[in-house]
Design a protein around this motif. Structure first.
Motif, short mmCIF file in Angstrom:
data_model
loop_
_atom_site.label_atom_id
_atom_site.label_comp_id
_atom_site.label_asym_id
_atom_site.label_seq_id
_atom_site.Cartn_x
_atom_site.Cartn_y
_atom_site.Cartn_z
N PHE A 1 53.40 56.03 40.72
CA PHE A 1 52.71 54.93 40.06
C PHE A 1 51.28 55.37 39.85
N SER B 1 45.48 49.94 33.27
CA SER B 1 46.93 49.82 33.18
C SER B 1 47.62 50.72 34.22
N SER C 1 55.10 52.82 30.68
CA SER C 1 54.16 51.74 30.95
C SER C 1 54.86 50.62 31.72
N THR C 2 54.15 50.06 32.69
CA THR C 2 54.71 48.94 33.45
C THR C 2 54.26 47.60 32.89
N LYS C 3 53.34 47.61 31.95
CA LYS C 3 52.77 46.40 31.34
C LYS C 3 51.95 45.58 32.33
N HIS C 4 51.54 46.19 33.43
CA HIS C 4 50.69 45.53 34.42
C HIS C 4 49.30 46.13 34.37
N HIS D 1 50.98 52.88 35.15
CA HIS D 1 52.05 53.61 34.51
C HIS D 1 52.94 54.26 35.56
N LEU D 2 54.16 54.54 35.19
CA LEU D 2 55.09 55.30 36.02
C LEU D 2 55.18 56.71 35.47
N TYR E 1 56.28 59.50 31.02
CA TYR E 1 55.37 58.43 31.39
C TYR E 1 55.88 57.12 30.81
#
Length: 55
Positions: free
Chosen positions: A15, A29, A44-47, A31-32, A42
């Motif tokens: 993360f 932001s 995106s987790t949108k968090h 990302h994973l 990569y």
């Protein structure tokens, strides 16, 4: 970038906090980064979080 890493066999999931691109609200932001057999992807987790809340 800051990261938290989980590793299982040849799969690694991290993360990441993208510190290079802050938003207008001063949040960053999350990302994973998924690595398998030395190939990265990569996602995106949108968090979005502040640096103070990351650790």
């Amino acid at each position: 970038m800051f990261y938290l890493c989980v590793t299982y066999m040849n799969l690694s999931i991290r993360f990441l906090l993208r510190k290079d691109k802050p938003g207008k609200d001063n949040l960053y932001s999350v990302h994973l980064r998924v690595t398998q057999s030395r190939k990265h992807q990569y996602l995106s987790t949108k968090h979005r979080v502040s640096i103070a809340n990351w650790d």
